[in-house]
Design an enzyme around this catalytic site. Sequence first.
Site, PDB file in Angstrom:
ATOM      1  N   MET A   1      24.484   7.227   1.191  1.00 10.58           N
ATOM      2  CA  MET A   1      24.594   8.616   1.882  1.00 10.58           C
ATOM      3  C   MET A   1      25.092   8.575   3.460  1.00 10.58           C
ATOM      4  SD  MET A   1      24.646  11.843   1.282  1.00 10.58           S
ATOM      5  CE  MET A   1      23.610  12.430   0.033  1.00 10.58           C
TER       6      MET A   1
ATOM      7  N   PHE B   1     -11.087  -6.575  14.293  1.00  7.60           N
ATOM      8  CA  PHE B   1     -10.182  -7.053  13.533  1.00  7.60           C
ATOM      9  C   PHE B   1      -9.824  -5.709  12.637  1.00  7.60           C
ATOM     10  CE2 PHE B   1      -8.999  -9.477   9.385  1.00  7.60           C
ATOM     11  CZ  PHE B   1      -7.764  -9.765   9.856  1.00  7.60           C
ATOM     12  N   GLN B   2      -8.549  -5.732  12.260  1.00  5.45           N
ATOM     13  CA  GLN B   2      -8.134  -4.857  11.412  1.00  5.45           C
ATOM     14  C   GLN B   2      -8.740  -3.463  11.415  1.00  5.45           C
ATOM     15  OE1 GLN B   2      -8.206  -6.531   7.199  1.00  5.45           O
ATOM     16  NE2 GLN B   2      -6.095  -7.386   7.603  1.00  5.45           N
TER      17      GLN B   2
ATOM     18  N   LYS C   1     -17.264  -0.065   6.392  1.00  7.51           N
ATOM     19  CA  LYS C   1     -17.712  -1.147   5.527  1.00  7.51           C
ATOM     20  C   LYS C   1     -18.940  -0.989   5.363  1.00  7.51           C
ATOM     21  CE  LYS C   1     -16.939  -5.695   4.248  1.00  7.51           C
ATOM     22  NZ  LYS C   1     -16.260  -7.032   4.737  1.00  7.51           N
TER      23      LYS C   1
ATOM     24  N   GLU D   1       0.810  -1.381  -0.007  1.00 10.75           N
ATOM     25  CA  GLU D   1      -0.201  -0.042   0.029  1.00 10.75           C
ATOM     26  C   GLU D   1       1.012   1.379  -0.132  1.00 10.75           C
ATOM     27  OE1 GLU D   1      -0.571  -2.640   2.073  1.00 10.75           O
ATOM     28  OE2 GLU D   1      -2.444  -3.235   1.977  1.00 10.75           O
TER      29      GLU D   1
END
Lengths: 590, 179
Positions: free
Chosen positions: A495, A136-137, A186, A74
């Site tokens: 770097m 959940f999530q 949702k 993502e």
Amino acid sequence: MVAEPTIIERTDEATSPNGRVDAEPEILTGAEITCRCLEAEGVTTVFGYPGGAVIPLYDALPRSNLHHVLSRFEQWSALEADGYARATGKVGVCIATSGPGATNLVTGLANAHLDSVPVVAITGQVAQPFIGKDAFQEVDITGISLPVTKHNYLVQRPEDIAHTIKEAFYLARSGRPGPVLVDIPKNVFLAKAPFDYPKKTGRRSYQPSLIPNMRQVRLAAQMIDEAKKPLIMAGHGIILAEGQEVFRRFVERTGIPVIFTLLGLGALPESHPLAEGLMGMHGHRHVNAALEECDLLVNIGARFDDRATGRLSGFAPNAKVIHVDIDPAEIGKNVPADVPVVGDAREALKLLIPEVAHRDHADWRAWIDGQRNRMLEAALENRPTWPEPYAIIKSIREAAGGEAIITTDVGQHQMWAAQHIGVEHGERWITSGGLGTMGYGLPSAVGAKIGRPELEVWTVVGDGGFQMSLNELATAVQERLDINIAIINNGYLGMVRQWQDLFQDKNYSEVQISGPSFVKLAGAYGCTGIRIERNEEIMPAIQRARSIDGPVVLEFIIEPEANVYPMVPPGGSNSEMVHGNLWQPTEEDV
Amino acid sequence: MQNSHTLVVLVEDQPGVLNRIVSLLRRRSFNIDSITVGHSEQPGLSRITLVVNGEDAEVEQVGKQLYKLLEVVKVTDLSGEGAVYREMVLVKVAAKAQTRAEVLTIAGIYDAKVLDATPSTLMLEATGDAETITSFLNMMKPFGVREMVRTGRIAMARSGQSKSNGRIDRINSDSYAAD
């Protein structure tokens, strides 16, 4: 006597595309409404990754006209939206599910936030009854993204989706652009509501200042006319305002030499005689010398970032400051402004042009020219002995002729590119400036290529940053994108190694980094890989990559301990540059 | 110059707006002495009173950064204007028979109200500016303060309208309608 104007009241009858008056708006699910809103905003491509909370949205997606690009992570969706937005000037859109999907977006949103890039992120959220229950999530993404977005929303009803998305796009692209996140539960995606896309949006508390105050413009013009050694500091704001053409006219009229922040490169083509090059920590010698010497600094659309200014007490010590910025909060934040001009860069320049005198500043320009690092320039003329990093950057430039989109990752290669790629078009130079997001190179190139398929696209990356986002090769292959990936491989996180070399007594702590065979890796993903070990192979390899359709991975092996010079030591002032061995002090310097 | 500034912030009454304000102040390392929130005279607008300690330029930055929040409608710096500042304190003081009269006398000096009494305590309510409240609490301390709660500052300009010179201006806030 003036006649009263006739005011025609607008009626609010919605008309459907076929021109018939719709008495009843369509009843759609929240997910369908979301797709319709995106279409109404002119979105053609979205970057995303499905998951539980956005299953309803992904159910509606195939019935829409939106092309969905399946990123492999993502964060790359967000950075692709960012790269797409920079290349096209349109709002980039990314989609992720709730919880880990949403948190993975955060770095990409922070990147867009610090570089003022218009992005709209749509995230799924757990269904409303589960919010606040550690479901959940579930994460509080509006809470998490608060400091890295321009604004964000948690949508509570399907009826609210349309006006929220309308406002989100308006906020993302107007004023000082930035990322906006819309979190949709949702069950709101599943619930139905009448769809009517609003024609107008806006809030009384949000009024970006576009047109500057004329009094300030005149004060600025007077100061510009009186200056003997004026310098223009060109920032990203000029490019975001699509003000390059007006800027060129302003520069040519005033005859003032232009130096660039990292994101301002290309605000004026680097081939222009008044374009002096990069300023700041890895700025050119003559540019930072000019900053030291100038008596007026005209900052247009830059925010005086610390990498550009160096130690503030030593920054442009002899200069008065004019600061043109669309964001009033930037005025005086880091560097006090003698004349603030608040407004859109293009609008400000349009007003300034007729107010300023035609000037030449030949002596001042000659002085700056005298400060160039002749030894480096001579070395760069002499092709066979080019040090590899310069050779690679200059060869890409030569092959693509300044017309290609160049994106970079973050690190040494980014600075070599910024110094020597010669940006002609600001919107085709795409790099992570404020956040310095490693992994940015490939996703930003994917986003840019999808946005501007007609342009040649290169991404210059290091072996460290590329190993963060190399899984995006799959996306590039799946989307059949013609992208050339130039890995500048020194086997180090270069770097950090350079800092350890120069300032930590060569204590190389955890900077040596191994990697796969990038050629075999390219093969495994179904694209071409080329390994380049010698200078004379550079140009043929670049030309071969250009002739191959599809992603090509070029692995350039360079001297492991090559450093980027010049460099302003951290905490130092821009006048305290460290030079490598391609530098001969002049009599003046000794 | 390091100064105490009282900022009045009018905000749209939207969910999470206080979180946005507090989060902004924290992440930009602005020092806040007190913050109070309540309704204003305008429906849909809440009024926040912020007490900020800082250099004038820093306080100006607070105002400008606040304006970047979508819900912020107006920021006014009351410092330098004639303004009235008030706090309120509730204090439960030990007051047995032998000291009760003395506590009530002092309470009277400060116009404090008795809200509750028990054989061993008095609960008092006092309002006033910060100095008055502090002085009142100092006077109560020797009797034994059992419990105390002090609100943050609220403030209002004396003039009919908040004066323009107190306004932290959104520079050039020309109205701009969306397309």
